[in-house]
Design a protein around this motif. Structure first.
Motif, PDB file in Angstrom:
ATOM      1  N   MET A  55       5.159   4.252  -4.613  1.00 19.69           N
ATOM      2  CA  MET A  55       5.709   2.997  -4.095  1.00 19.69           C
ATOM      3  C   MET A  55       6.953   2.626  -4.910  1.00 19.69           C
ATOM      4  O   MET A  55       6.925   1.740  -5.747  1.00 19.69           O
ATOM      5  CB  MET A  55       4.653   1.888  -4.137  1.00 19.69           C
ATOM      6  CG  MET A  55       3.475   2.144  -3.224  1.00 19.69           C
ATOM      7  SD  MET A  55       2.214   0.855  -3.314  1.00 19.69           S
ATOM      8  CE  MET A  55       3.030  -0.471  -2.448  1.00 19.69           C
ATOM      9  N   LYS A  56       8.038   3.313  -4.641  1.00 15.84           N
ATOM     10  CA  LYS A  56       9.285   3.145  -5.389  1.00 15.84           C
ATOM     11  C   LYS A  56       9.849   1.729  -5.256  1.00 15.84           C
ATOM     12  O   LYS A  56      10.589   1.270  -6.120  1.00 15.84           O
ATOM     13  CB  LYS A  56      10.325   4.161  -4.925  1.00 15.84           C
ATOM     14  CG  LYS A  56       9.901   5.604  -5.142  1.00 15.84           C
ATOM     15  CD  LYS A  56       9.758   5.904  -6.618  1.00 15.84           C
ATOM     16  CE  LYS A  56       9.382   7.367  -6.801  1.00 15.84           C
ATOM     17  NZ  LYS A  56       9.026   7.677  -8.160  1.00 15.84           N
ATOM     18  N   GLU A  57       9.487   1.028  -4.179  1.00 20.29           N
ATOM     19  CA  GLU A  57      10.000  -0.335  -3.981  1.00 20.29           C
ATOM     20  C   GLU A  57       9.479  -1.309  -5.045  1.00 20.29           C
ATOM     21  O   GLU A  57      10.014  -2.404  -5.204  1.00 20.29           O
ATOM     22  CB  GLU A  57       9.656  -0.850  -2.574  1.00 20.29           C
ATOM     23  CG  GLU A  57       8.172  -1.058  -2.308  1.00 20.29           C
ATOM     24  CD  GLU A  57       7.437   0.186  -1.810  1.00 20.29           C
ATOM     25  OE1 GLU A  57       6.293   0.034  -1.373  1.00 20.29           O
ATOM     26  OE2 GLU A  57       8.002   1.295  -1.861  1.00 20.29           O
ATOM     27  N   GLU A  59       9.506  -0.605  -8.303  1.00 21.03           N
ATOM     28  CA  GLU A  59      10.121  -0.288  -9.600  1.00 21.03           C
ATOM     29  C   GLU A  59      10.866  -1.479 -10.201  1.00 21.03           C
ATOM     30  O   GLU A  59      10.765  -1.739 -11.394  1.00 21.03           O
ATOM     31  CB  GLU A  59      11.029   0.932  -9.485  1.00 21.03           C
ATOM     32  CG  GLU A  59      10.252   2.215  -9.336  1.00 21.03           C
ATOM     33  CD  GLU A  59      11.131   3.437  -9.153  1.00 21.03           C
ATOM     34  OE1 GLU A  59      12.334   3.286  -8.851  1.00 21.03           O
ATOM     35  OE2 GLU A  59      10.602   4.548  -9.313  1.00 21.03           O
ATOM     36  N   THR A  61      10.379  -4.731  -9.612  1.00 21.71           N
ATOM     37  CA  THR A  61       9.373  -5.727  -9.986  1.00 21.71           C
ATOM     38  C   THR A  61       8.636  -5.298 -11.239  1.00 21.71           C
ATOM     39  O   THR A  61       8.352  -6.121 -12.122  1.00 21.71           O
ATOM     40  CB  THR A  61       8.377  -5.945  -8.829  1.00 21.71           C
ATOM     41  OG1 THR A  61       9.098  -6.300  -7.647  1.00 21.71           O
ATOM     42  CG2 THR A  61       7.366  -7.022  -9.151  1.00 21.71           C
TER      43      THR A  61
END
Length: 85
Positions: A55-57, A59, A61
């Motif tokens: 879940m690279k999205e 990173e 956060t």
């Protein structure tokens, strides 16, 4: 926070004396400890999601969460932290 700043013999104080500054420091310390515990869990959870679930999205956060955790660990309350990316 609400702190007591008066002496009343019929009302005991847990520390034995009335000292609002000390009491605020105790409250802040306890809340910071709880925030550290919560952020450790959140960081660990996000790290797992980034690595295992790709879940690279998360990173960005995750990096902010790590900064918050570091600042909390160094004694800075979250409300005083600069949280801009």
């Amino acid at each position: 926070h609400v702190l007591r700043a008066f002496k009343e013999e019929s009302v005991e104080h847990v520390e034995g004396s009335v000292n609002p500054i000390r009491d605020l420091e105790i409250i802040s310390s306890e809340l910071r400890k709880k925030d550290i515990e919560l952020m450790k869990h959140k960081v660990t959870d996000m790290e797992r999601k980034v690595v295992r679930a790709n879940m690279k999205e998360l990173e960005g956060t995750l990096e902010i969460a790590k900064r918050v955790l570091g600042d909390l660990s160094n004694g800075t309350d979250a409300r005083y932290q600069n949280l801009t990316p």
